[in-house]
Structure formats: C-alpha cells, structure tokens
Design a protein around this motif. Structure first.
Motif, PDB file in Angstrom:
ATOM      1  N   PRO A 123     -69.203   6.575  -5.736  1.00  0.00           N
ATOM      2  CA  PRO A 123     -70.187   6.746  -6.817  1.00  0.00           C
ATOM      3  C   PRO A 123     -69.717   7.810  -7.805  1.00  0.00           C
ATOM      4  O   PRO A 123     -69.198   8.849  -7.425  1.00  0.00           O
ATOM      5  N   GLY A 124     -69.866   7.497  -9.070  1.00  0.00           N
ATOM      6  CA  GLY A 124     -69.467   8.426 -10.120  1.00  0.00           C
ATOM      7  C   GLY A 124     -68.046   8.232 -10.613  1.00  0.00           C
ATOM      8  O   GLY A 124     -67.687   8.758 -11.671  1.00  0.00           O
ATOM      9  N   ARG A 125     -67.226   7.522  -9.869  1.00  0.00           N
ATOM     10  CA  ARG A 125     -65.849   7.273 -10.304  1.00  0.00           C
ATOM     11  C   ARG A 125     -65.812   5.987 -11.110  1.00  0.00           C
ATOM     12  O   ARG A 125     -66.401   4.994 -10.737  1.00  0.00           O
ATOM     13  N   ARG A 126     -65.122   6.041 -12.227  1.00  0.00           N
ATOM     14  CA  ARG A 126     -65.020   4.851 -13.081  1.00  0.00           C
ATOM     15  C   ARG A 126     -64.065   3.839 -12.461  1.00  0.00           C
ATOM     16  O   ARG A 126     -63.077   4.216 -11.831  1.00  0.00           O
ATOM     17  N   ILE A 127     -64.365   2.590 -12.665  1.00  0.00           N
ATOM     18  CA  ILE A 127     -63.527   1.508 -12.161  1.00  0.00           C
ATOM     19  C   ILE A 127     -62.311   1.378 -13.068  1.00  0.00           C
ATOM     20  O   ILE A 127     -62.424   1.409 -14.288  1.00  0.00           O
ATOM     21  N   ARG A 128     -61.146   1.226 -12.458  1.00  0.00           N
ATOM     22  CA  ARG A 128     -59.897   1.085 -13.206  1.00  0.00           C
ATOM     23  C   ARG A 128     -59.375  -0.341 -13.028  1.00  0.00           C
ATOM     24  O   ARG A 128     -59.320  -0.845 -11.901  1.00  0.00           O
ATOM     25  N   VAL A 129     -58.984  -0.949 -14.126  1.00  0.00           N
ATOM     26  CA  VAL A 129     -58.443  -2.311 -14.065  1.00  0.00           C
ATOM     27  C   VAL A 129     -57.151  -2.396 -14.866  1.00  0.00           C
ATOM     28  O   VAL A 129     -56.885  -1.563 -15.730  1.00  0.00           O
TER      29      VAL A 129
ATOM     30  N   HIS B  41     -58.931  -8.573  -0.862  1.00  0.00           N
ATOM     31  CA  HIS B  41     -60.141  -8.172  -0.140  1.00  0.00           C
ATOM     32  C   HIS B  41     -59.804  -7.168   0.950  1.00  0.00           C
ATOM     33  O   HIS B  41     -60.537  -6.196   1.149  1.00  0.00           O
ATOM     34  N   ARG B  42     -58.707  -7.395   1.647  1.00  0.00           N
ATOM     35  CA  ARG B  42     -58.291  -6.446   2.692  1.00  0.00           C
ATOM     36  C   ARG B  42     -57.909  -5.087   2.113  1.00  0.00           C
ATOM     37  O   ARG B  42     -57.939  -4.081   2.817  1.00  0.00           O
ATOM     38  N   HIS B  43     -57.556  -5.047   0.830  1.00  0.00           N
ATOM     39  CA  HIS B  43     -57.152  -3.804   0.181  1.00  0.00           C
ATOM     40  C   HIS B  43     -58.214  -3.257  -0.779  1.00  0.00           C
ATOM     41  O   HIS B  43     -57.918  -2.389  -1.595  1.00  0.00           O
ATOM     42  N   TYR B  44     -59.431  -3.770  -0.683  1.00  0.00           N
ATOM     43  CA  TYR B  44     -60.568  -3.306  -1.490  1.00  0.00           C
ATOM     44  C   TYR B  44     -60.266  -3.369  -2.990  1.00  0.00           C
ATOM     45  O   TYR B  44     -60.552  -2.437  -3.738  1.00  0.00           O
ATOM     46  N   ALA B  45     -59.671  -4.462  -3.409  1.00  0.00           N
ATOM     47  CA  ALA B  45     -59.380  -4.703  -4.823  1.00  0.00           C
ATOM     48  C   ALA B  45     -59.955  -6.061  -5.201  1.00  0.00           C
ATOM     49  O   ALA B  45     -60.368  -6.829  -4.334  1.00  0.00           O
ATOM     50  N   PHE B  46     -59.977  -6.366  -6.487  1.00  0.00           N
ATOM     51  CA  PHE B  46     -60.633  -7.596  -6.929  1.00  0.00           C
ATOM     52  C   PHE B  46     -59.906  -8.241  -8.095  1.00  0.00           C
ATOM     53  O   PHE B  46     -59.033  -7.643  -8.717  1.00  0.00           O
ATOM     54  N   ILE B  47     -60.297  -9.479  -8.359  1.00  0.00           N
ATOM     55  CA  ILE B  47     -59.906 -10.205  -9.564  1.00  0.00           C
ATOM     56  C   ILE B  47     -61.192 -10.488 -10.317  1.00  0.00           C
ATOM     57  O   ILE B  47     -62.160 -10.986  -9.729  1.00  0.00           O
ATOM     58  N   ALA B  48     -61.224 -10.151 -11.589  1.00  0.00           N
ATOM     59  CA  ALA B  48     -62.407 -10.409 -12.418  1.00  0.00           C
ATOM     60  C   ALA B  48     -62.000 -11.275 -13.600  1.00  0.00           C
ATOM     61  O   ALA B  48     -60.886 -11.156 -14.115  1.00  0.00           O
ATOM     62  N   PHE B  49     -62.923 -12.135 -14.006  1.00  0.00           N
ATOM     63  CA  PHE B  49     -62.689 -13.005 -15.158  1.00  0.00           C
ATOM     64  C   PHE B  49     -63.528 -12.532 -16.330  1.00  0.00           C
ATOM     65  O   PHE B  49     -64.627 -12.009 -16.147  1.00  0.00           O
TER      66      PHE B  49
ATOM     67  N   ALA C 232     -53.007  -3.365  -7.776  1.00  0.00           N
ATOM     68  CA  ALA C 232     -54.404  -3.251  -7.348  1.00  0.00           C
ATOM     69  C   ALA C 232     -54.489  -2.966  -5.850  1.00  0.00           C
ATOM     70  O   ALA C 232     -55.267  -2.119  -5.415  1.00  0.00           O
ATOM     71  N   GLY C 233     -53.699  -3.649  -5.069  1.00  0.00           N
ATOM     72  CA  GLY C 233     -53.720  -3.435  -3.622  1.00  0.00           C
ATOM     73  C   GLY C 233     -53.179  -2.088  -3.205  1.00  0.00           C
ATOM     74  O   GLY C 233     -53.508  -1.575  -2.135  1.00  0.00           O
ATOM     75  N   SER C 234     -52.339  -1.481  -4.042  1.00  0.00           N
ATOM     76  CA  SER C 234     -51.766  -0.165  -3.739  1.00  0.00           C
ATOM     77  C   SER C 234     -52.666   0.980  -4.161  1.00  0.00           C
ATOM     78  O   SER C 234     -52.369   2.135  -3.879  1.00  0.00           O
ATOM     79  N   GLY C 235     -53.740   0.678  -4.895  1.00  0.00           N
ATOM     80  CA  GLY C 235     -54.673   1.716  -5.290  1.00  0.00           C
ATOM     81  C   GLY C 235     -54.446   2.291  -6.677  1.00  0.00           C
ATOM     82  O   GLY C 235     -55.160   3.199  -7.083  1.00  0.00           O
ATOM     83  N   PHE C 236     -53.457   1.797  -7.407  1.00  0.00           N
ATOM     84  CA  PHE C 236     -53.261   2.279  -8.775  1.00  0.00           C
ATOM     85  C   PHE C 236     -54.431   1.875  -9.660  1.00  0.00           C
ATOM     86  O   PHE C 236     -54.809   2.609 -10.567  1.00  0.00           O
ATOM     87  N   VAL C 237     -54.961   0.686  -9.421  1.00  0.00           N
ATOM     88  CA  VAL C 237     -56.145   0.191 -10.120  1.00  0.00           C
ATOM     89  C   VAL C 237     -57.061  -0.447  -9.079  1.00  0.00           C
ATOM     90  O   VAL C 237     -56.650  -0.736  -7.958  1.00  0.00           O
ATOM     91  N   ASP C 238     -58.315  -0.671  -9.473  1.00  0.00           N
ATOM     92  CA  ASP C 238     -59.268  -1.296  -8.557  1.00  0.00           C
ATOM     93  C   ASP C 238     -59.247  -2.812  -8.642  1.00  0.00           C
ATOM     94  O   ASP C 238     -59.685  -3.489  -7.713  1.00  0.00           O
ATOM     95  N   GLY C 239     -58.788  -3.331  -9.786  1.00  0.00           N
ATOM     96  CA  GLY C 239     -58.806  -4.774  -9.929  1.00  0.00           C
ATOM     97  C   GLY C 239     -57.938  -5.279 -11.059  1.00  0.00           C
ATOM     98  O   GLY C 239     -57.398  -4.506 -11.854  1.00  0.00           O
ATOM     99  N   VAL C 240     -57.839  -6.597 -11.108  1.00  0.00           N
ATOM    100  CA  VAL C 240     -57.080  -7.294 -12.135  1.00  0.00           C
ATOM    101  C   VAL C 240     -58.081  -8.073 -12.981  1.00  0.00           C
ATOM    102  O   VAL C 240     -58.865  -8.860 -12.456  1.00  0.00           O
ATOM    103  N   LEU C 241     -58.067  -7.844 -14.280  1.00  0.00           N
ATOM    104  CA  LEU C 241     -58.956  -8.547 -15.199  1.00  0.00           C
ATOM    105  C   LEU C 241     -58.147  -9.583 -15.959  1.00  0.00           C
ATOM    106  O   LEU C 241     -57.114  -9.269 -16.542  1.00  0.00           O
ATOM    107  N   THR C 242     -58.618 -10.827 -15.936  1.00  0.00           N
ATOM    108  CA  THR C 242     -57.931 -11.914 -16.610  1.00  0.00           C
ATOM    109  C   THR C 242     -58.949 -12.838 -17.264  1.00  0.00           C
ATOM    110  O   THR C 242     -60.155 -12.597 -17.154  1.00  0.00           O
TER     111      THR C 242
END
Length: 165
Positions: free
Chosen positions: A50-56, A144-152, A113-123
C-alpha cells in the motif's frame, strides 16, 4: 464468459440413461485465458505494498501499419492516467525479425516484470501476445508465480479512453 457446448461423447453418465441428455457448456479458450489474465492482474496488484505506485513497462507488437512510437506514447499516457509509473525501457517486436511464434522482446519484458524491475507489462490487446494459446497461458502462469501481470489498454467506446471496465 463465453461458453461452448461439450460434445455428447465426452459426457460419461451411464446412470442417467432414462433422462434426455441436456447440453453442457464449458468456457471457450479465449474466455478462459481472459479470466486467467484478470486473476493474475488482480493478484499482482494486491501484492503491491500500500502506498507504492505500480510500475509498468510497455510492449508493442509492431505489425504492418502499426506506429510503434505512437503506440508506446499512448500506452504511457494510459498508465500515467491510472497513476502508474512507466519504466524508461520499452519493448517492441517486429514481425520481420523472425518466425511469428517467437517474440524475444516480449520475453524480455516479462523477465523484467518477473525479476521485480516492474510490476507488469502494459500492451494493446491479445493480438500483441504470443500467437499460441499454450504459450500465452505459460507466460501468464509464470508471471503469476512472480507476482507480475499483463495489462491491456482498455478503450471505452463513446467516452474517455481511460475508463477501466
């Protein structure tokens, strides 16, 4: 969720021989993968402190007629309007770079994303993803196993393009 009928030869219920067989339905592959992507997205967002901005990071499959720079700019605007931080590194695959099944830049974006540099991939949409359903599902499960996501990018026809539905 879209459904398709189950073939009658797949239904094994000999004890119901006196009843007429009612059609059964199962999710289509597209709707199942869409549901999986939304689940992965929700779980990854919930894992952010909470309070941390999401990075993509942004990813574009630059097929014929696609302006990669304009698409990256549009994705960046969408992310910033949602309150997300956009990573400076962006990824673009060109279909002329090899077979259509391989997308090395998409693989690199997912690894970031899986390494933690970003939280997800936006496409932009499902068309930017690997063409086979099995490969796409493998990427989703790995993220999912690395707590990252793909967003459209979620366009809202007839209104603001930034409304998420």
């Amino acid at each position: 969720m879209r459904l398709r009928p189950v073939r009658t030869d797949e239904i094994d219920e000999p004890w119901l021989w006196w009843r007429s067989v009612e059609p059964r339905l199962r999710p289509t592959v597209d709707s199942r993968l869409s549901t999986l992507r939304r689940t992965v997205y929700g779980d990854a967002i919930a894992a952010v402190k909470p309070g941390r901005r999401i990075r993509v990071t942004t990813y574009v499959f630059a097929g014929p007629g696609v302006d990669a720079d304009a698409t990256h700019t549009l994705l960046g605007r969408y992310a910033r309007d949602r309150g997300w931080d956009v990573h400076r590194e962006r990824f673009t695959d060109d279909p002329s770079g090899g077979p259509l099944l391989t997308r090395p830049q998409f693989n690199t974006a997912c690894r970031r994303a899986g390494s933690g540099f970003v939280d997800g991939v936006l496409t932009t949409d499902r068309g930017a993803m690997p063409s086979t359903d099995e490969a796409y599902e493998a990427y989703l499960r790995w993220l999912h196993r690395h707590y990252a996501f793909i967003a459209f990018l979620q366009p809202n026809y007839g209104g603001s393009p930034w409304t998420d539905r």
